[in-house]
Design a protein around this motif. Structure first.
Motif, PDB file in Angstrom:
ATOM      1  N   LEU A   1       0.684  -1.243  -0.033  1.00  0.00           N
ATOM      2  CA  LEU A   1      -0.062  -0.152   0.106  1.00  0.00           C
ATOM      3  C   LEU A   1       0.866   1.302  -0.102  1.00  0.00           C
ATOM      4  O   LEU A   1       0.493   2.243  -0.525  1.00  0.00           O
ATOM      5  N   ASN A   2       2.026   1.178   0.574  1.00  0.00           N
ATOM      6  CA  ASN A   2       2.746   2.428   0.867  1.00  0.00           C
ATOM      7  C   ASN A   2       3.408   2.686  -0.547  1.00  0.00           C
ATOM      8  O   ASN A   2       3.472   3.681  -1.018  1.00  0.00           O
ATOM      9  N   GLU A   3       3.885   1.609  -1.154  1.00  0.00           N
ATOM     10  CA  GLU A   3       4.444   1.784  -2.542  1.00  0.00           C
ATOM     11  C   GLU A   3       3.338   2.331  -3.542  1.00  0.00           C
ATOM     12  O   GLU A   3       3.856   3.195  -4.392  1.00  0.00           O
ATOM     13  N   VAL A   4       2.091   2.019  -3.381  1.00  0.00           N
ATOM     14  CA  VAL A   4       1.130   2.705  -4.147  1.00  0.00           C
ATOM     15  C   VAL A   4       0.556   3.977  -3.828  1.00  0.00           C
ATOM     16  O   VAL A   4       0.331   4.657  -4.772  1.00  0.00           O
ATOM     17  N   PHE A   5       0.470   3.866  -2.645  1.00  0.00           N
ATOM     18  CA  PHE A   5      -0.296   5.151  -2.146  1.00  0.00           C
ATOM     19  C   PHE A   5       0.516   6.641  -2.016  1.00  0.00           C
ATOM     20  O   PHE A   5       0.001   7.712  -2.340  1.00  0.00           O
ATOM     21  N   LYS A   6       1.692   6.260  -1.770  1.00  0.00           N
ATOM     22  CA  LYS A   6       2.692   7.463  -1.427  1.00  0.00           C
ATOM     23  C   LYS A   6       2.915   8.635  -2.784  1.00  0.00           C
ATOM     24  O   LYS A   6       3.071   9.487  -2.493  1.00  0.00           O
ATOM     25  N   PRO A   7       3.035   7.629  -3.803  1.00  0.00           N
ATOM     26  CA  PRO A   7       3.295   8.473  -5.082  1.00  0.00           C
ATOM     27  C   PRO A   7       1.995   9.145  -5.448  1.00  0.00           C
ATOM     28  O   PRO A   7       2.044  10.282  -6.241  1.00  0.00           O
ATOM     29  N   LEU A   8       0.920   8.894  -5.011  1.00  0.00           N
ATOM     30  CA  LEU A   8      -0.441   9.594  -5.445  1.00  0.00           C
ATOM     31  C   LEU A   8      -0.655  10.947  -4.512  1.00  0.00           C
ATOM     32  O   LEU A   8      -1.686  11.388  -4.414  1.00  0.00           O
ATOM     33  N   GLY A   9       0.401  11.221  -3.314  1.00  0.00           N
ATOM     34  CA  GLY A   9       0.099  12.088  -2.394  1.00  0.00           C
ATOM     35  C   GLY A   9      -0.573  11.720  -1.045  1.00  0.00           C
ATOM     36  O   GLY A   9      -0.440  12.743  -0.466  1.00  0.00           O
ATOM     37  N   PHE A  10      -0.766  10.629  -0.743  1.00  0.00           N
ATOM     38  CA  PHE A  10      -1.316  10.074   0.395  1.00  0.00           C
ATOM     39  C   PHE A  10      -0.285   9.956   1.396  1.00  0.00           C
ATOM     40  O   PHE A  10       1.035   9.777   1.290  1.00  0.00           O
ATOM     41  N   ARG A  11      -0.559  10.682   2.748  1.00  0.00           N
ATOM     42  CA  ARG A  11       0.402  10.612   3.908  1.00  0.00           C
ATOM     43  C   ARG A  11       0.148   9.224   4.634  1.00  0.00           C
ATOM     44  O   ARG A  11      -1.004   8.755   4.636  1.00  0.00           O
ATOM     45  N   LYS A  12       1.243   8.690   5.346  1.00  0.00           N
ATOM     46  CA  LYS A  12       1.082   7.437   6.108  1.00  0.00           C
ATOM     47  C   LYS A  12       0.815   8.085   7.529  1.00  0.00           C
ATOM     48  O   LYS A  12       1.927   8.652   7.984  1.00  0.00           O
ATOM     49  N   LYS A  13      -0.091   7.236   8.291  1.00  0.00           N
ATOM     50  CA  LYS A  13      -0.088   7.363   9.827  1.00  0.00           C
ATOM     51  C   LYS A  13      -0.232   5.955  10.336  1.00  0.00           C
ATOM     52  O   LYS A  13      -1.452   5.211   9.970  1.00  0.00           O
ATOM     53  N   SER A  14       0.875   5.375  10.848  1.00  0.00           N
ATOM     54  CA  SER A  14       0.474   3.955  11.418  1.00  0.00           C
ATOM     55  C   SER A  14       0.178   3.186  10.090  1.00  0.00           C
ATOM     56  O   SER A  14       1.062   3.056   9.251  1.00  0.00           O
ATOM     57  N   ALA A  15      -0.865   2.371  10.210  1.00  0.00           N
ATOM     58  CA  ALA A  15      -1.295   1.494   9.037  1.00  0.00           C
ATOM     59  C   ALA A  15      -2.623   2.191   8.326  1.00  0.00           C
ATOM     60  O   ALA A  15      -3.404   1.438   7.712  1.00  0.00           O
ATOM     61  N   ASN A  16      -2.437   3.467   8.131  1.00  0.00           N
ATOM     62  CA  ASN A  16      -3.306   4.482   7.284  1.00  0.00           C
ATOM     63  C   ASN A  16      -2.678   5.471   6.407  1.00  0.00           C
ATOM     64  O   ASN A  16      -1.494   5.878   6.642  1.00  0.00           O
ATOM     65  N   TRP A  17      -3.411   5.421   5.246  1.00  0.00           N
ATOM     66  CA  TRP A  17      -2.740   6.447   4.088  1.00  0.00           C
ATOM     67  C   TRP A  17      -4.131   7.338   3.887  1.00  0.00           C
ATOM     68  O   TRP A  17      -5.164   6.949   3.805  1.00  0.00           O
ATOM     69  N   TYR A  18      -3.671   8.495   3.945  1.00  0.00           N
ATOM     70  CA  TYR A  18      -4.821   9.651   4.149  1.00  0.00           C
ATOM     71  C   TYR A  18      -4.470  10.895   3.181  1.00  0.00           C
ATOM     72  O   TYR A  18      -3.199  11.115   3.078  1.00  0.00           O
ATOM     73  N   ARG A  19      -5.454  11.522   2.664  1.00  0.00           N
ATOM     74  CA  ARG A  19      -5.356  12.927   2.003  1.00  0.00           C
ATOM     75  C   ARG A  19      -6.362  13.553   1.773  1.00  0.00           C
ATOM     76  O   ARG A  19      -7.462  13.054   1.777  1.00  0.00           O
ATOM     77  N   VAL A  20      -6.393  14.531   1.657  1.00  0.00           N
ATOM     78  CA  VAL A  20      -7.731  15.697   1.159  1.00  0.00           C
ATOM     79  C   VAL A  20      -7.339  16.017  -0.270  1.00  0.00           C
ATOM     80  O   VAL A  20      -6.285  16.500  -0.800  1.00  0.00           O
ATOM     81  N   ALA A  21      -8.225  15.654  -1.141  1.00  0.00           N
ATOM     82  CA  ALA A  21      -8.315  15.901  -2.609  1.00  0.00           C
ATOM     83  C   ALA A  21      -9.544  16.832  -2.884  1.00  0.00           C
ATOM     84  O   ALA A  21     -10.554  16.242  -2.767  1.00  0.00           O
ATOM     85  N   GLY A  22      -9.566  18.039  -3.205  1.00  0.00           N
ATOM     86  CA  GLY A  22     -10.715  18.660  -3.298  1.00  0.00           C
ATOM     87  C   GLY A  22     -11.403  18.938  -2.265  1.00  0.00           C
ATOM     88  O   GLY A  22     -10.755  19.330  -1.318  1.00  0.00           O
TER      89      GLY A  22
END
Length: 154
Positions: free
Chosen positions: A10-31
């Motif tokens: 998940l980290n490999e896929v979500f980090k390049p999309l601008g998601f931030r990681k917190k523990s076992a979570n990937w999150y971001r605000v878009a629009g």
């Protein structure tokens, strides 16, 4: 073991999309929307769950909101593009059968990438409404605060 491999994928896929990681979570605000993808370990065995949550960005304080507090929530298995084979990868015994390297590649291809494709372009209530109608089964929690807006025709 599956949990750590899933977190790496998940980290490999979500980090390049601008998601931030917190523990076992990937999150971001878009629009106008906040999105979080969360990994939850099973209490019964070595398997794990992937939970997805959305909330209006105005509900998010300090850039973070746990999936359990989101107004729209569903599990990975509600995404119609996730195959049965992809879901089976989240069970603990698959590591012994596939090995760590093969499992990681499969999880990226059959779990992490389809989740990213489903949530990456969601930036508004309209986008979320479209996702729920076309790509997610009926197994969705929608808080009453946002239910009418999401379920309205049009």
């Amino acid at each position: 073991m599956v949990n750590s491999i899933l977190l790496e994928a998940l980290n490999e896929v979500f980090k390049p999309l601008g998601f931030r990681k917190k523990s076992a979570n990937w999150y971001r605000v878009a629009g106008d929307l906040y999105c979080v993808v969360s990994v939850q370990e099973s209490s019964w065995d070595e398997s794990c769950y992937v939970n997805i949550g959305f909330a209006p960005a105005v509900k998010v304080k300090a850039g973070w909101l746990p999936e359990s507090k989101c107004l729209v929530r569903f599990r990975l298995d509600a995404i119609t593009s996730i195959s049965r084979e992809g879901l089976d990868l989240l069970y603990g015994e698959v590591v012994e059968v596939r090995g760590e390297g093969g499992l990681r590649v499969d999880i990226v291809e059959k779990v992490a990438s389809p989740v990213a494709r489903a949530v990456n372009s969601i930036e508004s209530i309209h986008d979320l409404k479209s996702l729920l109608r076309t790509s997610v089964s009926d197994q969705v929690f929608i808080h009453r605060e946002i239910r009418d807006e999401l379920l309205a025709e049009g």
